[in-house]
Write an enzyme that holds these catalytic residues in place. Structure first.
Site, PDB file in Angstrom:
ATOM      1  N   SER A 106     122.342  62.954  14.535  1.00  0.00           N
ATOM      2  CA  SER A 106     121.170  62.758  13.671  1.00  0.00           C
ATOM      3  C   SER A 106     120.424  64.073  13.502  1.00  0.00           C
ATOM      4  O   SER A 106     120.744  65.082  14.145  1.00  0.00           O
ATOM      5  CB  SER A 106     120.225  61.712  14.279  1.00  0.00           C
ATOM      6  OG  SER A 106     119.542  62.259  15.398  1.00  0.00           O
ATOM      7  N   SER A 115     117.211  64.703  14.255  1.00  0.00           N
ATOM      8  CA  SER A 115     115.950  64.712  14.999  1.00  0.00           C
ATOM      9  C   SER A 115     115.667  66.065  15.660  1.00  0.00           C
ATOM     10  O   SER A 115     114.536  66.329  16.047  1.00  0.00           O
ATOM     11  CB  SER A 115     115.950  63.615  16.067  1.00  0.00           C
ATOM     12  OG  SER A 115     116.880  63.899  17.088  1.00  0.00           O
ATOM     13  N   LYS A 137     116.908  65.974  23.180  1.00  0.00           N
ATOM     14  CA  LYS A 137     115.550  66.350  22.778  1.00  0.00           C
ATOM     15  C   LYS A 137     115.145  67.601  23.550  1.00  0.00           C
ATOM     16  O   LYS A 137     115.876  68.097  24.401  1.00  0.00           O
ATOM     17  CB  LYS A 137     114.545  65.225  23.093  1.00  0.00           C
ATOM     18  CG  LYS A 137     114.887  63.861  22.516  1.00  0.00           C
ATOM     19  CD  LYS A 137     114.776  63.795  21.010  1.00  0.00           C
ATOM     20  CE  LYS A 137     115.182  62.409  20.500  1.00  0.00           C
ATOM     21  NZ  LYS A 137     115.254  62.369  19.021  1.00  0.00           N
ATOM     22  N   SER A 191     111.645  62.016  14.430  1.00  0.00           N
ATOM     23  CA  SER A 191     112.285  61.971  15.744  1.00  0.00           C
ATOM     24  C   SER A 191     111.740  60.802  16.553  1.00  0.00           C
ATOM     25  O   SER A 191     110.528  60.684  16.759  1.00  0.00           O
ATOM     26  CB  SER A 191     112.032  63.286  16.502  1.00  0.00           C
ATOM     27  OG  SER A 191     112.470  63.178  17.840  1.00  0.00           O
TER      28      SER A 191
END
Length: 298
Positions: free
Chosen positions: A91, A93, A170, A259
Site C-alpha cells: 500500500s 501508507s 510504519k 495511513s
C-alpha cells in the site's frame, strides 16, 4: 488465505532432518552389513558384486530427498529467521519513502533474536529508535459484527475473533513513556514540535485509487537524520494526544493523511516487532523501476 511461511519452513526442515537422521541411525547400518555380506560371496564376479553392493547401499527415495533438501531448508530458515527477511510493500501508507511494489529487506536481529513461529525473544540485541522504519505484526483488535470481520483500535464489545498474522510497516515516532500529539499536520513529541521543512509537491507514482498530485512533501527531523513525509492539504488525518505505555511504541505512516496507524488502532507492543527495514532491493509495479534498486531506507 493466511500463509505462515515461517511455520512451513520449520515443519519441512524438521521433517527432512528427522527422516535423514532416522535413516542414518537405523537403516544405513543394515544396508552396510548387507553390502559387506555380498562382497564376501566368492561365487559372484567382481562386476556382479559391485552392482549388488550399490543396490544394497542405495538410499530410499524419501531419504535422498531429505538429505538433499535438509541443509538448504536449514540455511533458508536461519537466514530468514535471524538475519534478513524480504517483504513487499502492498500500500501507499509509507509514501514517499516506500512505494507500492517495493521489495524490501528487514534486519531480523536489530531488536533481538526471536524463535521462528513462536516469536519469543531469546537474545536481546537492541531496541527501536525514534525514526526507525519497522515491520511488525498488526496489533489491533478484530471484532465480528453482523457476521463480518471489522478491525478496530478499541476493545470489542462484540464477539472477538482471531486477528490474522498480517505484517504492517510504519515509522516509530514514539518510544515508551513519550507523549505524542498530532495536530494541524504537525507532530509533537513530549511537547516539542518536530521540525518540518517544505520540499515541494509530490512527483511520482500515485497510490492506486488515490490522487497524490496535490500532496506536499516535507523533510521531518525525528532524530539525528531527517526523512521525507507528505500530507494532503484537502485531507485531515486523525488528531489527538497519546501517552505511549511501557514496552510499546507509537507508529505512523509517512503518508500522514492516508495511513492506518497507531492513531487509529493503538500502540505496537514490543513482542509484535519483526525487524527494521533497511534496503529496497527491487521495485515491481507492472514494470521494474531500476532507480529504486539498492535504495537505503531512512
Amino acid at each position: 488465505m493466511n500463509f505462515d511461511l515461517a511455520l512451513v519452513l520449520v515443519i519441512l526442515t524438521a521433517l527432512s532432518g528427522v527422516i535423514w537422521l532416522i535413516d542414518k541411525l537405523a537403516f544405513a547400518p543394515s544396508r552396510a552389513r548387507q553390502a559387506s555380506t555380498i562382497e564376501e560371496i566368492s561365487a559372484l564376479s567382481e562386476a556382479e558384486r559391485k552392482a549388488r553392493m550399490l543396490e544394497a547401499l542405495r538410499e530410499p527415495v524419501i531419504t535422498e530427498y531429505a538429505r538433499s533438501f535438509f541443509p538448504v531448508l536449514l540455511l533458508i530458515l536461519i537466514f530468514r529467521s535471524f538475519i534478513a527477511e524480504p517483504f513487499k510493500i502492498p500500500s501507499g501508507s509509507m509514501m514517499p519513502t516506500l512505494l507500492v511494489g517495493d521489495f524490501i529487506l528487514v534486519n531480523k536481529f536489530a531488536y533481538g533474536l526471536r524463535l521462528p513461529v513462536l516469536n519469543t525473544k531469546f537474545l536481546d540485541v537492541g531496541e527501536p529508535q525514534r525514526g526507525d522504519v519497522v515491520v511488525f505484526r498488526y496489533p489491533g483488535y478484530q471484532c465480528e459484527r453482523n457476521g463480518k470481520a471489522v478491525r478496530s483500535g478499541n476493545p470489542c464489545y462484540e464477539p472477538q475473533i482471531p486477528v490474522p498474522k498480517q505484517d504492517y510497516i510504519k515509522r516509530i515516532v514514539g518510544l515508551p513513556g513519550d507523549e505524542i500529539t498530532y495536530r494541524n499536520k504537525i507532530l509533537y513529541v513530549n511537547g516539542n514540535e518536530i521540525p518540518q521543512t517544505y520540499v515541494g509537491p509530490y512527483i511520482g507514482p500515485s497510490e492506486p485509487g488515490r490522487n497524490m498530485d496535490s500532496a506536499q512533501v516535507k523533510d521531518e527531523k525525528l532524530s539525528d537524520t531527517s526523512h521525507r513525509m507528505m500530507t494532503l492539504p484537502q485531507t485531515s488525518g486523525r488528531e489527538g494526544s497519546w501517552t505511549v505505555p511501557e514496552s510499546s511504541y507509537f507508529a505512523m505512516g509517512d503518508n500522514r493523511d492516508s495511513s492506518a496507524d497507531s492513531r487509529y488502532w493503538g500502540f505496537v507492543p514490543e513482542n509484535a516487532l519483526v525487524g527494521r527495514a533497511f534496503l529496497i532491493w527491487m521495485n515491481w509495479d507492472n514494470s521494474i523501476d531500476y532507480r529504486r534498486i539498492g535504495t537505503i531506507i531512512k
